[in-house]
Scaffold this motif. Sequence first.
Motif, PDB file in Angstrom:
ATOM      1  N   HIS A   1      32.027  38.702  44.827  1.00  0.00           N
ATOM      2  CA  HIS A   1      32.320  37.271  44.938  1.00  0.00           C
ATOM      3  C   HIS A   1      33.818  37.131  44.697  1.00  0.00           C
ATOM      4  O   HIS A   1      34.274  37.066  43.563  1.00  0.00           O
TER       5      HIS A   1
ATOM      6  N   HIS B   1      29.359  44.259  47.991  1.00  0.00           N
ATOM      7  CA  HIS B   1      28.797  42.996  47.474  1.00  0.00           C
ATOM      8  C   HIS B   1      29.639  42.495  46.318  1.00  0.00           C
ATOM      9  O   HIS B   1      29.622  43.093  45.239  1.00  0.00           O
TER      10      HIS B   1
ATOM     11  N   ASP C   1      29.320  43.738  42.625  1.00  0.00           N
ATOM     12  CA  ASP C   1      28.875  42.389  42.290  1.00  0.00           C
ATOM     13  C   ASP C   1      29.899  41.672  41.405  1.00  0.00           C
ATOM     14  O   ASP C   1      29.547  40.754  40.668  1.00  0.00           O
TER      15      ASP C   1
HETATM   16 ZN   LIG Z   1      26.191  38.756  43.788  1.00  0.00          ZN
END
Ligand SMILES: [Zn+2]
Length: 560
Positions: free
Chosen positions: A96, A94, A457
């Motif tokens: 970005h 996970h 994340d």
């Molecule tokens: Zn996230």
Amino acid sequence: MKNVGLRIAQLFVFALLAVNVALPQQRPAADLIVTNAKVWTVDSERPRAEAVAVIGERIVAVGTAGEMDAWRGEKTKLIDAAGRLLLPGFNDAHLHFVAGGVQLDNVDLREASSHKEFAELIEARAKRFPKDWITGGDWDEQKFKEGRLPTKELVDPFTADTPVFVNRYDGHEALANSLALRLAGITRETKDPPGGVIIRDAEGNPTGVLKDAAMEMVAAKIPPMSRERRLRAVRRALAHAARHGVTSVQDMGPSNADLAAYIELDEKRELTTRIYAAPPIANWQDQAKVGIRRGFGSAYLRLGALKSFADGSLGSATAYFFRPYNDAPKSRGLLSSDFIPLTKERQRLQRSDAAGLQNCVHAIGDQANSITLDMFSEVIKTNGTKDRRFRIEHAQHVAKKDFERFRQLDVIASVQPYHAIDDGRWAEKRIGHERALTTYAFRTFLDNRVRLALGSDWTVAPLNPMLTIYAAVTRATLDGKHPDGWIPEEKIKVAEAVEAYTMGSAYAEFMEKEKGSITPGKLADMVLLSDDIFSVKPEAIRDVTVATTIVGGRVVYNRD
Ligand SMILES: [Zn+2]
């Protein structure tokens, strides 16, 4: 005697056959051999080894250094690991990715420790690029000595012509300067949009800070990133991933332009990290229309998943709970706009699931997790049982009754342990001790036989997997106040963290047969570490670095 003679003859033939099979000229030479390593395979058939042979992009043999010698040819590239630890490459379940690359390129407010420092960093940026929007930043007001949110007045004096829209590190709040508010048409008369808040001062004037859906109003005014800038960002992210031994990433919520950049770099064979992309659920039909299903694509770029949001974040007090926040007794948080109304999300989940797409739902608060599990359960009832691998992203605060439901519904908990040592500094102020007991509950998930996938994340947390593993095994909060671990019952072991970060994450993207362990036949994605994370003290894991990263048999990073 006759019988014994026959036996000896048989044995002789068998021995000849065996020798024959082992003769080097009988098999192609390896392109790459990593030898003299402590190989931790994450493969229960052969958990430990010394050496690995690779042909092309795949592993062909795993065994002792002597066994691998038989694969050596004239052109074989040899890496002497000098006894260091070799693991399957890390698969960040996970993150970005483009935002990460952009962050490496952007103003960096993460370390700002006061309003003054915050303002100075923005001023310096405005001087360098006076016409460009100043975005990114990842500030954290908890690090400011004032302990308060920033306001537009801090930056207005030197940004009259430079729009500023810098976000909190969790992405759920952002500060706009007066110019950016004007461009977005936000005034004291503007009402809060559904799922968002415009923070106001005592007189009712916007302070510049916008929460969740309110951020969209300014974000919509930012001109799109150019193709060149995006490619540059992806290249920076790829180099950063290689440096940290991250050989696969699962990108949550990429835009179509991000996908186009990945496709362009894939065609140019520039991807040095494998990408599984989960675009926003709002566009689910884009994939469904052309028949893309979970895991569609090449070895380097795959599609077929969707990302949606149930709620916000704990830091912004927008995570959705059954009971109110301890420090905001009137609020239980907010459901996200994807979930308003609930029927919209239910329908999208059901239809995209029927189309064969995989769903990954962000849920932080306990009620957000519960509602998401309810919806998953309904989809299973309606569409029937199949290998769909529903995922809850973060699965941060989970009601006791719901851990079992993760297993019953076969839902993957896609978790980011670094948040535990970060939020752990202040989480109890916000939700109290009792709720904190089932927060970032990695041990409880494993004890309930729930599958874990690990990630960072990034950019909310650093990409470096050593920090993730350190966080999962120590739970030592960043402020040094819990050296023995915050809620220590929820610690997991190094081996469990490594397995979740490799096989667990591979399973979460339907790739457990292709990667996730050092096994003959699988893709040769491996990482050689500076030190043995299984034998160093847990607190030293965060200082371990990557010596060499190998993706598909190619060395994509080498420190030496
Ligand atoms: Zn996230």
